[in-house]
Design a protein around this motif. Structure first.
Motif: not given
Length: 530
Positions: A113-138
């Motif tokens: 897991f590389d959070p900076a690499a993920w965020a940079n990918l999302f930025r290159r994708a053109g995203a303006q906001f990011v919504v990770p799942v904090a807790e799923h049904h499990d």
């Protein structure tokens, strides 16, 4: 695969007395400016940043990414006799009493897991906001919770992966969000109570429970726990988007929802931040939050901003083996359709259990980003036009309709617009490239009655010389009516016909931009130049 060592678990968390925490919530609600009534909550206004953003990234990640079988509901369906998940689980891992869902946790390591690499990918994708799942049904928290020992900070990766990603999102100048699917945990594991499984083990009841029947309304303890877990996410991480799945529409949640919304809006006012709550179906009344449609589309323009949450995959929200991925062109068509109807697209990806984003999903995001780099002015900060669409292809509307994308043609077009002191700009995005190289837009024909003022210039985004306003005195010079100049076009009573010169990219048809003459050019020119 090594099962979970129950002797090495952290001690259970005592959450039997919530009185103090609930009193603190009540104090924030009482302080205002919102109170816990629908009349008060209807005074909410969606933020401008969200209306302009148009595109965000959703993430479904969790323990279910370890078995990676069929979808993110593995923790439910593996305990439902007769399902493919049930049969797969026994054949692959053995009886449920010996290897249950909890036993996947040691393999959920996220070591890459590389959070900076993920965020940079999302930025290159053109995203303006990011919504990770904090807790799923499990019931496994991806964040640092004080209300449960079953979290990524204490087991599996033993790291606040949720918080680390949000910090990287901040660093990449995007807006942080969070989603909670905790409500559904009331019943989610109940299949395991109907036969000999580890769900019945009292040592892990704080993970698998409540595991009650879905026919029963959640009791006060579950509602309090849901409220306080959500408050914890709000206070620890300050998300500006808070997304909920469908089961909060159960009537039993109504009072807790009003309290939660008032708390969140009041806390946001303290922070000086504007926030969004996303809801499905009828969990909130109109005006109290932002309506969300899952994998869907609307028939026309909604007067207030709304959202479509969808995924890069037609198969599942989480990582699974054998995804049926959408094409970039299909996702672009969804994006422009949603935006043309005053919506925002929240596009999901599903990381692997090792902390990497699958390469096909990275390629899709890069493709979306490349399209937005060329054509983003038709999307970001845009507004609906007089009509959202034209074209012969019938579009399904409602939820869960993205499984089979229509075969769009170059006559299928979506419209957006923007307005400033230099005039009005209208964008027509063709959902396919015309075979003969000529875009024909009926709504822009002189006989359509939809254009209030004459066309001053025509441009095809991303294909060469600009033939429209970018500011300056020449912004008000006419393009010759015969279309001579950098872009060849002509307006007939039936349509605006634009010759497409240059490559528009493989993932949609051309985006045609027209500039309509300002109502009072002289005054507006003076305003531009002081």
């Amino acid at each position: 695969m090594t099962p979970l060592d129950l002797t090495a678990l952290p001690d259970p968390v005592d959450v039997s007395d919530n009185s103090r925490a609930l009193a603190e919530v009540a104090a924030v609600v009482t302080a205002g400016p919102f109170d816990a009534t629908w009349d008060s909550l209807r005074r909410y206004t969606p933020p401008r940043w969200y209306e302009d953003a148009k595109f965000g990234i959703f993430l479904h990640w969790g323990v279910f990414s370890v078995p990676a079988f069929r979808n993110e509901w593995y923790s439910r369906d593996m305990y439902r006799e007769g399902t493919p998940e049930y049969e797969h689980h026994i054949a692959t891992y053995g009886p449920h009493r010996e290897f249950g869902y909890k036993d996947f946790i040691p393999s959920f390591t996220m070591e890459h897991f590389d959070p900076a690499a993920w965020a940079n990918l999302f930025r290159r994708a053109g995203a303006q906001f990011v919504v990770p799942v904090a807790e799923h049904h499990d019931g496994f928290a991806m964040y640092d919770t004080d209300r449960s020992r079953w979290s990524a900070t204490k087991m599996g990766p033993e790291r606040d992966v949720f918080g680390d990603l949000l910090a990287a999102v901040d660093d990449a100048w995007m807006v942080r969000g969070a989603s909670s699917h905790r409500a559904e945990h009331w019943f989610f594991m109940n299949g395991g109570t109907r036969f000999d499984s580890d769900v019945l083990d009292p040592r892990t009841i704080d993970f698998y429970g409540p595991a009650q029947r879905e026919e029963t309304a959640p009791n006060e303890r579950h509602l309090e726990d849901w409220l306080l877990r959500t408050v914890e996410i709000i206070d620890k991480y300050r998300p500006q988007v808070l997304w909920f799945d469908w089961w909060i529409e159960h009537p039993a949640f109504a009072e807790a929802l009003k309290t939660l919304a008032a708390y969140y809006y009041n806390r946001a006012a303290e922070w000086g931040r504007e926030v969004v709550i996303n809801y499905k179906w009828e969990a909130f009344p109109d005006g109290a939050a932002v309506y969300d449609v899952e994998r869907g589309a609307l028939a026309g323009i909604r007067p207030v901003v709304w959202q479509n949450d969808t995924s890069v995959s037609k198969t599942a929200w989480s990582f699974v083996e054998g995804h049926d991925y959408k094409t970039v062109a299909e996702i672009i068509a969804e994006l422009v359709d949603v935006v043309s109807k005053n919506g925002v697209l929240l596009l999901n990806v599903g990381p692997k259990s090792d902390g990497t984003i699958p390469e096909p999903e990275q390629r899709i995001l890069e493709g979306v980003g490349a399209w937005l780099t060329r054509n983003g002015e038709a999307i970001y900060g845009s507004q609906p036009w007089t009509i959202p669409a034209e074209g012969p292809t019938e579009q399904q509307v409602g939820s869960f309709i993205d499984g089979a994308a229509p075969a769009w043609t170059s006559a299928d077009i979506r419209f957006t617009s923007r307005h400033d002191v230099t005039g009005t700009y209208v964008y027509a995005t063709l959902l396919a490239t015309p075979d003969d190289g000529v875009a024909r837009i009926r709504a822009f024909g002189s006989g359509s009655g939809l254009l209030p003022r004459p066309i001053r210039s025509v441009e095809v985004l991303g294909t060469g010389p600009v033939n429209s306003n970018t500011g300056g005195l020449n912004a008000f010079e006419d393009t010759p009516a015969d279309g001579s100049g950098p872009v060849s076009w002509r307006q007939t009573p039936e349509a605006l016909e634009v010759t497409i010169d240059g490559e528009v990219g493989p993932d949609s048809g051309p985006v045609v931009k027209i500039w309509l003459a300002p109502e009072r050019p002289t005054e507006r020119t003076d305003a531009l130049h002081g």
